[in-house]
Write an enzyme that holds these catalytic residues in place. Structure first.
Site: not given
Length: 328
Positions: A266-268
């Protein structure tokens, strides 16, 4: 590189969000108007300048115009490039495909999408696992594989429960996880529109493991984490390695496990990258190249992902953006 506890946003026993820290204290200002539950449809661009936004609340369309100031786009790595594309700012060929008039041919919008992929090694415990004090994952380590350049490219996170996509597998209700993440991925993906409106689904391709080097690094990380999981110090806690299981040993089997079970951390980042290259979207002051009166201030401007969770980096981008805006 080392192990250590995780820094956490906890104030008075509660997790503190960006809204808690920044937005809520400012809601009483007469200069701030919050439109909640709004859908932004496009940026208003006139003669090469962004002069406002068009949005709707409960289906009612409105516009908000910035006659003398700026528009600050902070919709995240997914939302910010989406709005630029919907407004005609992006790769001209793609915009024409979805029947959007081209305001500016800016090829980098929606390109350079990347993230930290994660794979979970799950252990069936020999005794009940106590809950962590503050957060499910409170200890992590950073490592350098042989492919690391200037920053560590592997992370192992200890989690006090069954991780990720394996939650509830085989009726397990208790367990612990060593989560392995590739922290400096080479793979790059894209974000594109499927149609000309905000309601049309996005075509998002993170292209995880599109570059073979990322798969090689993940295999290295899984083997490293497995050595930790099999350490004598954990003998009293470990009943067995549940996933992938000791039968999954050679590189081909490990690759199959990784492909079938990996998930996003969840780190785009990266879809409106900062820089002065032909594929960059914003300059060093976060101003969109070729469009005046418009800045982007979120994770989308990060050109290359940091070796850690991105929240603190995004807060730093926002703090810097505030200083840049205030200074004109």
């Amino acid at each position: 590189m080392g192990f250590g506890p995780v820094d956490l946003n906890i104030v008075d026993g509660n997790r503190q969000s960006a809204a808690d820290a920044y937005l809520n204290p400012a809601l009483g200002r007469t200069t701030l108007e919050l439109a909640a539950d709004a859908t932004v449809h496009r940026l208003l661009i006139e003669h090469g300048r962004c002069v406002g936004v068009e949005y709707s609340v409960n289906g009612e369309r409105s516009t908000s115009r910035a006659l003398a100031g700026e528009v600050i786009l902070a919709a995240g790595t997914i939302g910010s490039p989406q709005l630029l594309l919907l407004s005609g700012v992006g790769p001209a060929s793609h915009l024409r495909e979805v029947e959007i008039d081209v305001a500016l041919d800016l090829p980098g919008v929606g390109a350079n999408l990347h993230d930290h992929p994660v794979v979970d090694l799950v252990y069936r415990p020999a005794r009940p696992i106590p809950a962590a004090g503050n957060n499910h994952g409170e200890l992590l380590g950073l490592f350098c594989s042989e492919k690391a350049d200037t920053a560590p490219d592997l992370q192992v996170l200890f989690i006090d429960s069954i991780g990720g996509n394996l939650l509830g597998t085989d009726g397990m209700t208790d367990g612990y996880t060593l989560a392995v993440a590739v922290m400096q991925p080479f793979s790059r993906g894209t974000l594109r529109l499927s149609g000309p409106t905000a309601g049309d689904p996005l075509v998002t391709d993170p292209n995880y493991f599109g570059d073979e080097r990322d798969m090689q690094t993940m295999v290295t990380g899984v083997r490293l984490a497995r050595r930790i999981g099999e350490a004598a110090a954990l003998n009293d806690w470990r009943a067995e390695e549940f996933a992938p299981g000791l039968a999954v040993e050679d590189d081909e089997a490990l690759r199959g496990f990784i492909k079938s079970s990996f998930r996003s951390y969840w780190h785009p980042v990266g879809t409106c990258a900062i820089g002065d290259a032909p594929t960059s979207v914003v300059d060093s002051r976060l101003r969109v190249h070729g469009i005046s009166g418009l800045r982007v201030a979120d994770a989308s401007v990060i050109p290359s992902i940091p070796s850690g969770p991105t929240a603190a980096t995004v807060y730093a981008v926002a703090e810097r953006a505030a200083d840049l805006i205030a200074s004109g």
